[in-house]
Design an enzyme around this catalytic site. Structure first.
Site: not given
Length: 476
Positions: A204, A237, A319
Site C-alpha cells: 500500500h 501487503d 508502513s
C-alpha cells in the site's frame, strides 16, 4: 481487525504563528460478498477478530471475483479501525468481506507537523533569548558552569542498547515517496533487503506508483534515489522496489526468525510517522498470530496477515518500516494500527494507541524472494469455502461455494483430504481454529506444498486428516 494505511498523506497545516514584533519572524517549512469467500482460489488470510472489524454482517455467499471484497471495517494500514467480525463465510485463501473506511482527503502530512514544530522552535528561541538576558543582568559574578564534556562520562553507547541498535539500522532504512501519474500518493518506509538495491516495503506504500507513477527512496544521510516497483502482492501487503543507480555500499538489515519471537520481547520500530523521517520508537511484542485485515481507507482491496502485535508507537508513515528485536534483527514489517477514532492533528487521520501490527518477517521474506524472482506473488490455499461467522466453534465449510461454485473444489486439496461441506475445522497442526478468519490467517503462514494436519468435526465426532496446501499465482 481493521486498521488504516500508514502511507496516506495529511493535508498541510496553517503556517506557524508570527513571533513578537521585536523578534525575527520564523517561516514555516514547505511542507466476496458479505458472508462467504472461497478458500479454493483465494490466498487471502482472515480479518482480525479484534476491534478493527466492523460488526454484524449477515451470512451469504460472496462475490466470485478476485480478489474478494475486504472484510467489515478493515484495519487501516496505520490509521483508525472499527470493531468485531461480520457474519458470513469465505473460502480458504480469500479475505473476509468488510466495509472499507471512508477515503482520506488531502495530502502533504509533513506540512502540518513541520509548521507545528517551527512554531514551537520559534517560541523556544525567544524564551531562550529572554532567559539569557535576565540571567546576565542578575549575575553578580562568580557563576560557574560545569561542562558535561569533562564530567558527564563516556557517551559511547554499549552494544544492545536502543541507541546502538538504532544507529546501526537507520543507515539501511529509507523514506519512500510514491505518487501516481496524476500526482496522488503518500509517504512510507522501507529497508535494504540485499546489496543489489532491493528495498522491501508494504504494497500500500507503493501502490500509487505501480502503473507509471513516480517513486523515490531517501536515506537518512539525505541521498535520494529514483526507484521502480519490482513486484507487489496485494494480499500479503508486501512489495519490493529497486533503486536505480544503487550505491555499492548498501548494508542489508539482518533478518531474524519471527517464529522464535515471544510475547514480551523488546521491539524497536523505525519509520516516518506523519512524514517525520528516521523516527525510532520502542515497545514489546504484545501478542502473536493476530488475524488482521487492513485497508488504506480509500476503498481499495484489503490485505491480510497473521500479525505480530506490538505496543511500539506506529503511525501513518511507519508502513513498510522494519520492526526490530533487541539485537537489531528484522522480525516484521510495520503495516497497520488499531485506533479508537479518526483524527490525527485535526486532519481526520488516526494515530497510535499502542496497538500496532507487523507482517512476520518469515512470511515477508518468502514473498519478497518470490517477487524478486518472478515479479508475482504466490498464495497458499485449501480449496474450500468457509463461514465467516464470528464464532468460537471453529471454521465451518459452507454448503454453497462462491458464485454458485462447489464449496469444496473437486480434486483440490480439501477434496483429496476427504473434507466435505458441513465439516467444522477446529485445528490446523497444533493451532486452535476458532473461526474462518483464524483458519485463513494460519493458511497464510504456510507456503504452497506444505503438508498440514487438519482436525475437524463431522456429526459430532472429531477426526483428523493430512492436507497438502495448493497454490494460486497473482492477485487477479
Amino acid at each position: 481487525m481493521s486498521t488504516e494505511n500508514e502511507g496516506t498523506a495529511v493535508p498541510p497545516a496553517p503556517s506557524a504563528p508570527p513571533p513578537p514584533a521585536d523578534a525575527p519572524a520564523a517561516s514555516a517549512p514547505q511542507g466476496a460478498h458479505p458472508g462467504a469467500a472461497s478458500a479454493a482460489g483465494d490466498p487471502y488470510g482472515p480479518p482480525a477478530s479484534q476491534a478493527h472489524h466492523g460488526a454484524g454482517e449477515s451470512a451469504s455467499v460472496p462475490d466470485p471475483s478476485w480478489p474478494p471484497p475486504p472484510p467489515p471495517s478493515t484495519p487501516a494500514y496505520g490509521g483508525d479501525g472499527g470493531a468485531g467480525h461480520g457474519g458470513g463465510g469465505w473460502g480458504a485463501g480469500w479475505g473476509a468481506t468488510h466495509q472499507q473506511p471512508a477515503p482520506k482527503n488531502g495530502r502533504g502530512r509533513g506540512g502540518l507537523v513541520a509548521a507545528v514544530l517551527v512554531a514551537a522552535l520559534a517560541a523556544g528561541g525567544l524564551g531562550g533569548g529572554l532567559g539569557y538576558t535576565l540571567a546576565r543582568e542578575n549575575d553578580s559574578g562568580g557563576s560557574t558552569t560545569v561542562s558535561a564534556g569533562t564530567t558527564g562520562g563516556n557517551v559511547k553507547r554499549d552494544p544492545g542498547t536502543v541507541a546502538a541498535v538504532a544507529a546501526a539500522a537507520l543507515p539501511s532504512t529509507v523514506t519512500i515517496e510514491a505518487a501516481s501519474s496524476s500526482g496522488e500518493g503518500g509517504t512510507g518506509t522501507g529497508f535494504v533487503f540485499d546489496k543489489q538495491g532491493h528495498i522491501v516495503t508494504n504494497n500500500h506504500v507503493v501502490a500509487d506508483a505501480v502503473d507509471g507513477g513516480n517513486l523515490s527512496a531517501t536515506f537518512p544521510d539525505g541521498k535520494k534515489y529514483a526507484a521502480e516497483v519490482v513486484g507487489n502482492a496485494q494480499g500479503y501487503d508486501v512489495a519490493v522496489i529497486k533503486l536505480k543507480n544503487a550505491p555499492s555500499d548498501l548494508k542489508p538489515l539482518t533478518l531474524g526468525n519471527s517464529d522464535d519471537v515471544a510475547v514480551g520481547d523488546s521491539t524497536i520500530a523505525i519509520g516516518a510517522p506523519f512524514g517525520l523521517s528516521n523516527t525510532v520508537t520502542t515497545g514489546i511484542i504484545s501478542a502473536k498470530n493476530r488475524p488482521v485485515a487492513s485497508s488504506d481507507g480509500s476503498g481499495s482491496k484489503a490485505s491480510y496477515m497473521s500479525a505480530l502485535q506490538t505496543d511500539a508507537s506506529i503511525n501513518p508513515g511507519n508502513s513498510g518500516g522494519p520492526l526490530l528485536d533487541a539485537k537489531g534483527n528484522v522480525i516484521g514489517i510495520n503495516s497497520a494500527i488499531q485506533s479508537t477514532s479518526n483524527g490525527g492533528f485535526g486532519t481526520g487521520q488516526a494515530g497510535s494507541i499502542g496497538l500496532g501490527f507487523a507482517i512476520p518477517i518469515n512470511q515477508a521474506k518468502y514473498v519478497a524472494q518470490e517477487l524478486i524472482r518472478t515479479g508475482k506473488p504466490v498464495y497458499a490455499k485449501i480449496g474450500a469455502s468457509v463461514s465467516l461467522e464470528d464464532t468460537t466453534g471453529g471454521a465451518k465449510i459452507t454448503e454453497q461455494g462462491v458464485g454458485g461454485a462447489e464449496p469444496v473444489d473437486p480434486g483440490g486439496p480439501a477434496d483429496k483430504a476427504g473434507l466435505k461441506p458441513g465439516d467444522v475445522i477446529t485445528k490446523l497442526d497444533d493451532r486452535v481454529i476458532d473461526s474462518g478468519p483464524t483458519l485463513i490467517g494460519e493458511i497464510w503462514t504456510h507456503k504452497p506444498g506444505d503438508e498440514v494436519t487438519i482436525t475437524y468435526e463431522r456429526g459430532g465426532k472429531e477426526r483428523t486428516t493430512e492436507l497438502t496446501l495448493g497454490s494460486r499465482v497473482g492477485d487477479s
